[in-house]
Motif scaffolding. Structure first.
Motif, PDB file in Angstrom:
ATOM      1  N   THR A   1       0.826  -1.206   0.000  1.00 28.96           N
ATOM      2  CA  THR A   1       0.000   0.000   0.000  1.00 28.96           C
ATOM      3  C   THR A   1       0.860   1.256   0.000  1.00 28.96           C
ATOM      4  N   SER A   2       1.863   1.304   0.858  1.00 25.26           N
ATOM      5  CA  SER A   2       2.723   2.491   0.904  1.00 25.26           C
ATOM      6  C   SER A   2       3.540   2.629  -0.374  1.00 25.26           C
ATOM      7  N   TYR A   3       3.946   1.513  -0.968  1.00 31.47           N
ATOM      8  CA  TYR A   3       4.698   1.549  -2.230  1.00 31.47           C
ATOM      9  C   TYR A   3       3.819   2.089  -3.355  1.00 31.47           C
ATOM     10  N   LEU A   4       2.587   1.615  -3.444  1.00 29.45           N
ATOM     11  CA  LEU A   4       1.678   2.100  -4.483  1.00 29.45           C
ATOM     12  C   LEU A   4       1.352   3.572  -4.294  1.00 29.45           C
ATOM     13  N   LEU A   5       1.175   4.004  -3.046  1.00 32.87           N
ATOM     14  CA  LEU A   5       0.940   5.427  -2.783  1.00 32.87           C
ATOM     15  C   LEU A   5       2.148   6.274  -3.183  1.00 32.87           C
TER      16      LEU A   5
ATOM     17  N   THR B   1       4.401  10.091  -9.326  1.00 35.49           N
ATOM     18  CA  THR B   1       4.022  10.203 -10.734  1.00 35.49           C
ATOM     19  C   THR B   1       3.112  11.402 -10.955  1.00 35.49           C
ATOM     20  N   LEU B   2       2.177  11.637 -10.038  1.00 40.99           N
ATOM     21  CA  LEU B   2       1.303  12.804 -10.150  1.00 40.99           C
ATOM     22  C   LEU B   2       2.087  14.109 -10.040  1.00 40.99           C
ATOM     23  N   ILE B   3       3.060  14.150  -9.147  1.00 36.71           N
ATOM     24  CA  ILE B   3       3.893  15.351  -9.015  1.00 36.71           C
ATOM     25  C   ILE B   3       4.642  15.618 -10.325  1.00 36.71           C
ATOM     26  N   ILE B   4       5.238  14.580 -10.898  1.00 36.40           N
ATOM     27  CA  ILE B   4       5.990  14.749 -12.151  1.00 36.40           C
ATOM     28  C   ILE B   4       5.063  15.195 -13.274  1.00 36.40           C
ATOM     29  N   LEU B   5       3.900  14.554 -13.395  1.00 39.50           N
ATOM     30  CA  LEU B   5       2.962  14.935 -14.457  1.00 39.50           C
ATOM     31  C   LEU B   5       2.475  16.371 -14.298  1.00 39.50           C
ATOM     32  N   LEU B   6       2.166  16.762 -13.080  1.00 38.26           N
ATOM     33  CA  LEU B   6       1.701  18.128 -12.826  1.00 38.26           C
ATOM     34  C   LEU B   6       2.776  19.146 -13.182  1.00 38.26           C
ATOM     35  N   LEU B   7       4.001  18.868 -12.816  1.00 38.80           N
ATOM     36  CA  LEU B   7       5.082  19.810 -13.093  1.00 38.80           C
ATOM     37  C   LEU B   7       5.446  19.865 -14.572  1.00 38.80           C
ATOM     38  N   VAL B   8       5.222  18.777 -15.290  1.00 38.64           N
ATOM     39  CA  VAL B   8       5.513  18.781 -16.726  1.00 38.64           C
ATOM     40  C   VAL B   8       4.390  19.470 -17.500  1.00 38.64           C
ATOM     41  N   LEU B   9       3.147  19.237 -17.098  1.00 38.83           N
ATOM     42  CA  LEU B   9       2.011  19.743 -17.869  1.00 38.83           C
ATOM     43  C   LEU B   9       1.677  21.214 -17.620  1.00 38.83           C
ATOM     44  N   ASP B  10       1.977  21.742 -16.451  1.00 33.19           N
ATOM     45  CA  ASP B  10       1.628  23.126 -16.141  1.00 33.19           C
ATOM     46  C   ASP B  10       2.806  24.040 -16.480  1.00 33.19           C
TER      47      ASP B  10
ATOM     48  N   PHE C   1      13.806  20.992  -9.973  1.00 34.93           N
ATOM     49  CA  PHE C   1      14.476  20.162  -8.967  1.00 34.93           C
ATOM     50  C   PHE C   1      13.487  19.256  -8.256  1.00 34.93           C
ATOM     51  N   LEU C   2      12.293  19.737  -8.011  1.00 32.38           N
ATOM     52  CA  LEU C   2      11.272  18.926  -7.353  1.00 32.38           C
ATOM     53  C   LEU C   2      10.857  17.740  -8.222  1.00 32.38           C
ATOM     54  N   SER C   3      10.732  17.951  -9.522  1.00 25.18           N
ATOM     55  CA  SER C   3      10.384  16.824 -10.395  1.00 25.18           C
ATOM     56  C   SER C   3      11.525  15.812 -10.456  1.00 25.18           C
ATOM     57  N   ASN C   4      12.761  16.289 -10.463  1.00 27.99           N
ATOM     58  CA  ASN C   4      13.896  15.358 -10.420  1.00 27.99           C
ATOM     59  C   ASN C   4      13.949  14.596  -9.105  1.00 27.99           C
ATOM     60  N   LEU C   5      13.620  15.261  -8.013  1.00 31.00           N
ATOM     61  CA  LEU C   5      13.582  14.592  -6.717  1.00 31.00           C
ATOM     62  C   LEU C   5      12.486  13.528  -6.684  1.00 31.00           C
ATOM     63  N   SER C   6      11.343  13.821  -7.282  1.00 30.61           N
ATOM     64  CA  SER C   6      10.264  12.829  -7.353  1.00 30.61           C
ATOM     65  C   SER C   6      10.676  11.633  -8.203  1.00 30.61           C
ATOM     66  N   PHE C   7      11.351  11.889  -9.317  1.00 30.73           N
ATOM     67  CA  PHE C   7      11.829  10.790 -10.151  1.00 30.73           C
ATOM     68  C   PHE C   7      12.856   9.937  -9.405  1.00 30.73           C
ATOM     69  N   LEU C   8      13.775  10.580  -8.700  1.00 34.52           N
ATOM     70  CA  LEU C   8      14.760   9.827  -7.920  1.00 34.52           C
ATOM     71  C   LEU C   8      14.091   9.010  -6.823  1.00 34.52           C
ATOM     72  N   ASP C   9      13.047   9.566  -6.216  1.00 33.95           N
ATOM     73  CA  ASP C   9      12.326   8.826  -5.187  1.00 33.95           C
ATOM     74  C   ASP C   9      11.630   7.608  -5.779  1.00 33.95           C
ATOM     75  N   LEU C  10      11.091   7.749  -6.991  1.00 37.10           N
ATOM     76  CA  LEU C  10      10.501   6.597  -7.671  1.00 37.10           C
ATOM     77  C   LEU C  10      11.544   5.502  -7.888  1.00 37.10           C
TER      78      LEU C  10
END
Length: 136
Positions: free
Chosen positions: A31-35, A41-50, A60-69
């Motif tokens: 559950t925590s992994y899926l969350l 993924t939502l953070i990356i998509l939001l930062l790319v689309l807006d 940097f935040l999108s790169n941090l989210s990708f690294l966390d993935l």
């Protein structure tokens, strides 16, 4: 006399005495992994689309989210396999590769956090020079 045995894998710590606990931990970790996957993924998509969020801090935040993935994907699937399945071992090569990827991504994440801290420092302490110090 020389010992000729060669271990095929490491024995991992398990909760074999409490199989119900393994199932509960599997559900909690899954559950925590899926969350984590969905959130990053939502953070990356939001930062790319807006287009309003195309500044250095959000980059940097999108790169941090990708690294966390990547970071969580480097060890959680193996943990889920060990919690669910009867086999509780990992090969030496698999352990080495997993440790190398885990440490590499952890080091990269620390470097990225340092860069984010420098970006914040320049934005707060030298706002008039921000555009010349931090440029695209």
């Amino acid at each position: 006399m020389v010992n000729q045995s060669f271990p095929l894998g490491f024995l991992l710590l398990s909760f074999s005495e409490y199989p119900g606990l393994e199932r509960i931990l599997f559900v909690v970790v899954l559950t925590s992994y899926l969350l984590t996957l969905v959130g990053n993924t939502l953070i990356i998509l939001l930062l790319v689309l807006d287009p309003r969020l195309h500044s250095s801090m959000y980059f940097f935040l999108s790169n941090l989210s990708f690294l966390d993935l990547c970071f969580t994907t480097s060890f959680v699937p193996q943990m889920l396999v060990n919690l669910w399945g009867p086999k509780k071992t990992i090969s030496f090569l698999g352990c080495f590769i997993q440790l190398f990827i885990f440490l590499s991504l952890g080091t990269t994440e620390c470097i990225l956090l340092t860069v984010i801290a420098f970006d914040c420092y320049v934005a707060v302490c030298q706002p008039l020079h921000y555009a010349t110090i931090i440029h695209p």
